[in-house]
Write a protein that holds these residues in place. Structure first.
Motif, mmCIF file in Angstrom:
data_model
loop_
_atom_site.group_PDB
_atom_site.id
_atom_site.type_symbol
_atom_site.label_atom_id
_atom_site.label_comp_id
_atom_site.label_asym_id
_atom_site.label_seq_id
_atom_site.Cartn_x
_atom_site.Cartn_y
_atom_site.Cartn_z
ATOM 1 N N LEU A 97 0.804 -1.190 -0.134
ATOM 2 C CA LEU A 97 -0.073 -0.004 0.049
ATOM 3 C C LEU A 97 0.885 1.291 -0.087
ATOM 4 C CD1 LEU A 97 -2.802 -0.957 2.492
ATOM 5 C CD2 LEU A 97 -2.919 -0.885 0.012
ATOM 6 N N ALA A 98 1.853 1.120 0.863
ATOM 7 C CA ALA A 98 2.826 2.439 0.804
ATOM 8 C C ALA A 98 3.314 2.685 -0.601
ATOM 9 C CB ALA A 98 4.122 2.329 1.809
ATOM 10 N N VAL A 99 3.872 1.675 -1.383
ATOM 11 C CA VAL A 99 4.525 1.820 -2.529
ATOM 12 C C VAL A 99 3.472 2.277 -3.689
ATOM 13 C CG1 VAL A 99 5.842 0.597 -4.489
ATOM 14 C CG2 VAL A 99 6.331 0.056 -2.267
ATOM 15 N N VAL A 100 2.376 1.771 -3.484
ATOM 16 C CA VAL A 100 1.199 2.319 -4.680
ATOM 17 C C VAL A 100 0.832 3.483 -4.238
ATOM 18 C CG1 VAL A 100 -0.999 1.635 -5.333
ATOM 19 C CG2 VAL A 100 0.552 -0.266 -5.153
ATOM 20 N N PHE A 101 0.691 3.886 -2.892
ATOM 21 C CA PHE A 101 0.133 5.147 -2.716
ATOM 22 C C PHE A 101 1.169 6.326 -2.943
ATOM 23 C CE2 PHE A 101 0.068 8.775 0.509
ATOM 24 C CZ PHE A 101 -1.409 9.003 0.149
ATOM 25 N N LEU A 102 2.459 6.181 -2.608
ATOM 26 C CA LEU A 102 3.504 7.123 -3.327
ATOM 27 C C LEU A 102 3.541 7.286 -4.607
ATOM 28 C CD1 LEU A 102 6.321 6.262 -0.431
ATOM 29 C CD2 LEU A 102 4.506 8.145 -0.494
ATOM 30 N N TRP A 103 3.469 5.998 -5.476
ATOM 31 C CA TRP A 103 3.607 6.135 -7.009
ATOM 32 C C TRP A 103 2.500 6.929 -7.364
ATOM 33 C CZ3 TRP A 103 3.165 1.008 -10.087
ATOM 34 C CH2 TRP A 103 3.272 1.449 -11.516
ATOM 35 N N SER A 104 1.011 6.713 -6.831
ATOM 36 C CA SER A 104 -0.140 7.350 -7.295
ATOM 37 C C SER A 104 0.175 8.833 -7.153
ATOM 38 C CB SER A 104 -1.381 6.938 -6.675
ATOM 39 O OG SER A 104 -1.372 5.562 -7.037
ATOM 40 N N LYS A 105 0.781 9.415 -5.976
ATOM 41 C CA LYS A 105 1.047 10.711 -5.506
ATOM 42 C C LYS A 105 2.036 11.353 -6.594
ATOM 43 C CE LYS A 105 -2.043 11.600 -2.448
ATOM 44 N NZ LYS A 105 -3.158 12.375 -2.850
ATOM 45 N N ALA A 106 3.072 10.646 -6.757
ATOM 46 C CA ALA A 106 4.442 11.078 -7.436
ATOM 47 C C ALA A 106 3.857 11.250 -9.184
ATOM 48 C CB ALA A 106 5.464 9.917 -7.417
ATOM 49 N N THR A 107 3.081 10.377 -9.523
ATOM 50 C CA THR A 107 2.611 10.569 -11.021
ATOM 51 C C THR A 107 1.868 12.050 -11.030
ATOM 52 O OG1 THR A 107 0.403 9.802 -10.407
ATOM 53 C CG2 THR A 107 2.084 8.216 -11.271
ATOM 54 N N ALA A 108 1.316 12.627 -10.138
ATOM 55 C CA ALA A 108 0.902 13.801 -10.486
ATOM 56 C C ALA A 108 2.204 14.999 -10.554
ATOM 57 C CB ALA A 108 0.150 14.412 -9.281
ATOM 58 N N PHE A 109 3.275 14.776 -10.014
ATOM 59 C CA PHE A 109 4.257 15.660 -10.260
ATOM 60 C C PHE A 109 5.375 15.744 -11.389
ATOM 61 C CE2 PHE A 109 3.380 15.248 -5.747
ATOM 62 C CZ PHE A 109 3.296 16.867 -5.497
ATOM 63 N N ILE A 110 5.202 14.373 -12.013
ATOM 64 C CA ILE A 110 6.113 13.921 -13.319
ATOM 65 C C ILE A 110 5.219 13.619 -14.362
ATOM 66 C CG2 ILE A 110 7.703 12.685 -11.709
ATOM 67 C CD1 ILE A 110 6.444 10.108 -12.340
ATOM 68 N N ASN A 111 3.953 14.276 -14.229
ATOM 69 C CA ASN A 111 3.043 14.153 -15.521
ATOM 70 C C ASN A 111 2.846 12.687 -16.223
ATOM 71 O OD1 ASN A 111 2.618 17.035 -15.292
ATOM 72 N ND2 ASN A 111 4.345 17.592 -16.466
ATOM 73 N N LYS A 112 2.548 11.970 -15.427
ATOM 74 C CA LYS A 112 2.405 10.564 -15.640
ATOM 75 C C LYS A 112 1.153 9.998 -15.319
ATOM 76 C CE LYS A 112 6.950 8.932 -16.834
ATOM 77 N NZ LYS A 112 8.034 7.617 -16.492
ATOM 78 N N SER A 113 0.475 9.095 -16.227
ATOM 79 C CA SER A 113 -0.812 8.419 -15.336
ATOM 80 C C SER A 113 -0.533 7.694 -14.138
ATOM 81 C CB SER A 113 -1.409 7.687 -16.616
ATOM 82 O OG SER A 113 -0.616 6.412 -16.982
ATOM 83 N N PRO A 114 -1.648 7.601 -13.567
ATOM 84 C CA PRO A 114 -1.405 6.882 -12.145
ATOM 85 C C PRO A 114 -1.525 5.427 -12.441
ATOM 86 C CG PRO A 114 -3.731 7.975 -12.331
ATOM 87 C CD PRO A 114 -2.908 8.434 -13.590
ATOM 88 N N PRO A 115 -1.363 4.736 -11.706
ATOM 89 C CA PRO A 115 -0.994 3.027 -12.017
ATOM 90 C C PRO A 115 -2.599 2.619 -12.105
ATOM 91 C CG PRO A 115 -0.653 3.520 -9.647
ATOM 92 C CD PRO A 115 -0.679 4.900 -10.306
ATOM 93 N N ASP A 116 -2.526 1.710 -13.241
ATOM 94 C CA ASP A 116 -4.063 1.254 -13.521
ATOM 95 C C ASP A 116 -3.982 -0.204 -12.424
ATOM 96 O OD1 ASP A 116 -6.396 0.279 -14.590
ATOM 97 O OD2 ASP A 116 -5.789 -0.571 -16.350
#
Length: 238
Positions: A97-116
């Protein structure tokens, strides 16, 4: 003058097919002898067919290796590393959950789509099929236990007693998880070995089967036949 030579009468022709039948050796109807799985039943069919049989017989090598590898990792974590079940599950969920949560938040700063992340649900049909299979197996087991308890089949009674005794002895030598892991290894080795050496195994098993039947006949004549049986079901009158 020379006397005419007497001719021996020619043998009468036999009926059609008689000589061929008399000359040909009898053909055995069951030339293959004793078979664990029946005369015309393959190992794949005995395992239920489909994907499960493919995995157990290593026809799907990637899936079979994944199952064995996963079972080995779980056994090592619980038996060697001595993890407890709840802490292990909690730590795995926390990390995931920590990895997926941080990944979803980081996509907003690097202009990438969140994990599907797919939505996983158990369908009503799958749940009904599982319950149906469990219901059938449980009813068969209860029916067998009832038949044994009523004294209708002494052979089944002895077989169940021996099986339960062997299970208790195995359980006293190892814990439940090791027993499950050993069963998983055997399910992925014994069927494929039997499939490869089926003729040899059936040959020796046939000899053992004949010898066991002889010993059981002696035991039945001296001991088992003297044990009182349960009431025999009355046949239905037409």
């Amino acid at each position: 003058m020379a006397e005419p030579t007497e001719r021996t009468p020619a043998a009468a022709p036999q009926a059609d097919g008689v000589s061929e039948v008399a000359a040909s050796p009898p053909v055995a109807s069951t030339a293959r002898g004793f078979r664990f799985l029946g005369e015309d039943k393959s190992v794949h069919k005995a395992l239920g067919g489909g994907k499960t049989a493919d995995v157990l017989l290593w026809k799907d090598k990637k899936m079979s290796a994944a199952v064995i590898g996963g079972a080995t990792v779980i056994w090592l974590l619980f038996e060697v590393v001595e993890y407890n079940f709840l802490p292990l599950v909690s730590h795995v969920l926390i990390g995931t959950l920590a990895v997926v949560f941080l990944w979803s938040k980081a996509t907003a700063f690097i202009n990438k789509s969140p994990p599907d992340i797919p939505q996983v649900q158990i369908s009503e049909e799958l749940a009904a099929n599982i319950v149906k299979v469990l219901r059938t197996d449980i009813n068969q087991a209860l029916g067998l236990l009832r038949e044994i308890a009523l004294g209708h089949d002494l052979m089944k009674f002895l077989a169940v007693i021996v099986a339960l005794w062997i299970l208790s002895e195995i359980g006293s030598l190892c814990d439940f998880l090791t027993l499950i892991y050993t069963a998983a290894l055997m399910l992925h080795t014994v069927p494929i070995l039997y499939h490869k050496y089926q003729d040899k195994v059936d040959h020796f098993a046939g000899k053992a089967h004949v010898e066991l039947r002889k010993q059981y006949a002696v035991l039945d004549a001296k001991v088992l036949s003297k044990i009182p049986r349960g009431p025999v079901r009355a046949e239905k009158q037409e």
